[in-house]
Design an enzyme around this catalytic site. Structure first.
Site: not given
Length: 511
Positions: A32, A34-37, A57, A162
């Site tokens: 996976a 995403g924009g952060m990790a 992660k 979150d």
């Protein structure tokens, strides 16, 4: 999602990729992004062939290089790692290596709730029993995090900040787990750039006080869980608009959320009351904890409407059975490649080691063989003497014996009245000295003392004292008269003996 399509480039993840090792974890394949990790399937290897699949992660460089974010991330993740609950993903480890912040978590064989909602929407959405069961389990895990205390029993005030379908995982066994405790809180407390990166895509699940920047507590997570419940049971988001600004305005506006029964007449009224109270914009009117929300759901519906883990698991497998099979095959292939790569590295290491000069092969084996032979007893002094000059001793003894025999024959000859020299007749008193030279051959003064085999002493062994001479031998008793051999045959060997033997004795290295 195809793992190859989300593999990191050499510039956005500090050149990490499959086979890269972070701490104790070997990355296998990305699962996976995403924009952060980015999340990786990885394995923890131990002794005796032990290995365990985990999820790792890795933070993006823009966050890993931020000192303030790194500190808060490590602090919050340390707190979150203390959460122990079946409905919360366990954090195993966290750290930094090669400029990359990473977080190791338990491996979840399942799918994110947002993916489940998208796929289920094609067939009319998730059944109410499945939806309610998922929310109840997630609320239980969330409450466990909220109730975390320090060593003195004081509440730590941990808030997820979150809660969203992306951070709820549903396993193929029908268990929902909340993930990413503490990471979102650390991001929200970072600088402006970090907040902007975190708010993107998460705005629609914020509580009104969070949007306004007020202090937040566990009730903000309850509001977010109410949004998840609303969207999961109706298929619609209660606040999302065409833009983020419009979404934020809808969240903070004083008007209450649209009731589900207004567009879904068959929506259970008891369930609607729970949803509306969870989404109260005044947090004092909301459920004050996730546990209250859980109990309200449990009371609002009969047991048959709440579903079970088996029902949830069967629903997930009906939607993602094929995807699960492909994911398992991809993971097995990644493990096989990692094992082959490890074997290749090991073989290269062994070849390099064996091709070098070892300490044993560079040594002579003669000394090793001699050291392994059984020890012999030390030689005696007589053995040393015989080993050094035994053969020469036999030769000299033989020659000396001949000389003595010749002298005895000459003596007997003179006593019988037949002198060897005619000029010596009439002088019987001088006949004895004529045999003196052969007799002197056996005298110690006539032979070099060094030429005789003697029993070595401490001084002779070291060369610091004079050698000890052999005592004179006694003459053999007179033998019976026999025809004597010619004088020349008996005297010649005695006269030539010293000239032949003495040089060999003097140069013998055994002495």
């Amino acid at each position: 999602m195809n793992p190859a399509s989300i593999a990191p480039s050499a510039t956005n993840q500090h050149e990490i990729g499959p086979g890269h090792v972070l701490g104790r974890y070997e990355l296998l394949l990305p699962i996976a992004a995403g924009g952060m990790a980015m999340v990786w399937a990885a394995r923890l290897k131990g002794t005796r062939g032990f290995q365990k699949i985990v999820a790792v992660k890795t933070m993006l460089p823009k966050l890993s290089e931020d000192d303030q974010f790194e500190k808060m991330f490590l602090d919050e993740a340390s707190l979150a790692s203390k959460v122990r609950h079946p409905n919360a993903v366990e954090i195993l480890d966290l750290g930094e290596q090669d400029g990359v912040l990473f977080l190791a978590m338990e491996w979840i064989d399942g799918v994110p709730l947002n993916t489940l909602m998208k796929v289920a929407k094609r067939s009319g959405g998730a059944p109410p029993t499945v939806a309610i069961r998922i929310v109840m389990q997630a609320s239980a895990g969330l409450h466990a995090a909220h109730e975390l205390t320090d060593g003195k029993g004081k509440l730590l005030g941990l808030v997820h900040r979150d809660i969203s379908p992306q951070n709820v995982l549903v396993t193929y066994d029908g268990v929902a787990k909340v993930v990413d405790f503490g990471v979102a809180k650390a991001t929200a407390l970072g600088d402006g750039a970090t907040q902007a990166g975190q708010l993107k895509g998460k705005v629609s699940y914020m509580a009104p006080e969070q949007v306004r920047g007020d202090g937040i507590d566990r009730r903000a997570d309850v509001f977010a869980m109410g949004i998840v419940l609303y969207a999961l049971t109706t298929g619609k988001h209660p606040f999302r608009k065409e833009s983020e600004g419009a979404t934020l305005f809808a969240i903070t506006a004083p008007e209450p959320v649209v009731a589900p029964r207004k567009f879904m007449p068959d929506y259970p009224e008891a369930l609607q009351e729970v949803v509306l109270k969870a989404l109260e914009k005044d947090r004092s009117l909301r459920y004050q904890s996730a546990s209250e929300l859980l109990r309200a759901l449990d009371k609002a519906l009969p047991a048959a409407a709440r579903g079970s883990e088996e029902e949830v698991g069967a629903f997930v497998q009906s939607l993602f059975g094929e995807q699960r099979r492909k994911s398992q095959e991809a993971l097995a292939d990644a493990l096989d490649r990692a094992d082959k790569h490890q074997l290749s590295k090991t073989a290269k290491f062994v070849d390099a080691t064996l091709s070098g000069q070892s300490g044993v092969s560079g040594m002579s084996t003669v000394g090793v063989a001699a050291s392994l032979a059984p020890p012999h007893p030390p030689p005696s002094e007589l053995d040393v003497a015989l080993a050094g000059g035994g053969k020469r001793f036999i030769k000299v003894a033989f020659v000396g014996g001949l000389g003595i025999a010749g002298a005895l024959v000459a003596l007997l000859w003179s006593l019988s009245g037949k002198p060897a020299d005619p000029a010596a007749e009439g002088k019987p008193a001088e006949s004895k000295p004529a045999a003196a030279p052969p007799v002197e051959a056996r005298s110690p003064a006539a032979v070099d003392p060094n030429a005789l085999p003697v029993e070595p002493s401490a001084s002779s062994a070291t060369g610091t004292g004079p050698p000890r001479s052999e005592p004179p031998r006694k003459a053999a008793p007179p033998a019976a008269k026999s025809p004597p051999p010619p004088p020349a045959k008996t005297v010649a060997p005695a006269a030539s003996a010293p000239a032949t033997v003495k040089p060999s004795w003097k140069h013998d290295p055994g002495f």
